[in-house]
Design an enzyme around this catalytic site. Structure first.
Site, PDB file in Angstrom:
ATOM      1  N   VAL A   9       0.869  -1.174   0.000  1.00  0.00           N
ATOM      2  CA  VAL A   9       0.000   0.000   0.000  1.00  0.00           C
ATOM      3  C   VAL A   9       0.905   1.222   0.000  1.00  0.00           C
ATOM      4  O   VAL A   9       1.419   1.629   1.041  1.00  0.00           O
ATOM      5  CB  VAL A   9      -0.924   0.006   1.238  1.00  0.00           C
ATOM      6  CG1 VAL A   9      -1.907   1.165   1.167  1.00  0.00           C
ATOM      7  CG2 VAL A   9      -1.669  -1.323   1.352  1.00  0.00           C
ATOM      8  N   SER A  10       1.117   1.800  -1.186  1.00  0.00           N
ATOM      9  CA  SER A  10       2.141   2.841  -1.322  1.00  0.00           C
ATOM     10  C   SER A  10       1.589   4.254  -1.397  1.00  0.00           C
ATOM     11  O   SER A  10       2.325   5.223  -1.222  1.00  0.00           O
ATOM     12  CB  SER A  10       2.995   2.577  -2.569  1.00  0.00           C
ATOM     13  OG  SER A  10       2.182   2.481  -3.718  1.00  0.00           O
ATOM     14  N   THR A  11       0.297   4.421  -1.659  1.00  0.00           N
ATOM     15  CA  THR A  11      -0.272   5.759  -1.764  1.00  0.00           C
ATOM     16  C   THR A  11      -1.566   5.833  -0.971  1.00  0.00           C
ATOM     17  O   THR A  11      -2.142   4.824  -0.565  1.00  0.00           O
ATOM     18  CB  THR A  11      -0.592   6.143  -3.228  1.00  0.00           C
ATOM     19  OG1 THR A  11      -1.745   5.403  -3.679  1.00  0.00           O
ATOM     20  CG2 THR A  11       0.573   5.840  -4.149  1.00  0.00           C
TER      21      THR A  11
END
Length: 210
Positions: A9-11
């Site tokens: 979950v990067s953003t």
């Protein structure tokens, strides 16, 4: 044997809950979820992430590793291809939620192995190229927003970053606008705009803070 979902979950547009829901809706029975939050797939290799590193210790022959898409492993060509081949050699089956693709070591036929490896390489290369193009377009969007101000942001995109990434990936695999629209929930016209003007789409998301 167990089925593990790995999520990156990067953003702020991505959520762990959404990726779990997608997996369950696709028919996967998940035994455990391993997730990294706020970690870039470009800057951090899988082994360098706190939870990604655990996959190398946890996964055993016969286990199934579920990914929303191969780019959850990363957006660096060498890192992704090395990771996938490492797990396959261990006897792990890798399956994607999008398009229900399967990568494993079941075949011993050299031609089929070559086709499998070529597809892995293509998807990894697409993930890296997409990340690099996005970075360039983001910078252009930032500069344009600074130059013109918020009054010139234009129409707000009808998609978030995660849906955009999914659409670009499917387009890269050769899916037509109608098929991509059905898979992502976007309109056919929105898919065509993304396909024909990818940089403009990224710039618009940046202007709106998406």
């Amino acid at each position: 044997m167990q089925t593990i979902l790995y999520a990156r979950v990067s953003t702020r547009d991505q959520t762990l809950e959404h990726q779990i829901t997608q997996a369950e809706a696709a028919g996967f029975n998940i035994d455990e979820v391993v997730a990294d939050h706020g970690v870039s797939g470009v800057q951090h290799k899988l082994r360098e992430r706190p939870e990604g590193r655990r996959l190398y210790d946890k996964l055993r022959a016969g286990d199934v590793l579920v990914l929303r898409w191969l780019d959850r492993l990363g957006r660096n060509y060498d890192d992704v291809t090395d990771a996938v081949r490492h797990f396959i050699r261990k006897g792990v089956v890798i399956r994607t939620i999008i398009n229900d693709m399967t990568f494993d070591g079941a075949t011993t036929d050299p031609v089929q192995q070559a086709v499998r490896d070529a597809l892995i390489a293509f998807l990894a290369a697409t993930a890296q190229a997409q990340a690099e193009a996005t970075k360039v377009a983001q910078q252009a969007g930032i500069e344009l927003a600074k130059e013109k101000g918020d009054r010139f942001r234009g129409r707000k995109p009808s998609y978030d970053r995660q849906t955009f990434d999914m659409a670009v990936s499917l387009i890269g695999l050769g899916h037509g606008p109608s098929a991509v629209a059905k898979e992502t929930g976007l309109s056919r016209q929105a898919v065509i705009r993304i396909r024909d003007n990818t940089n403009d789409a990224v710039a618009a998301m940046e202007r709106w803070g998406l």
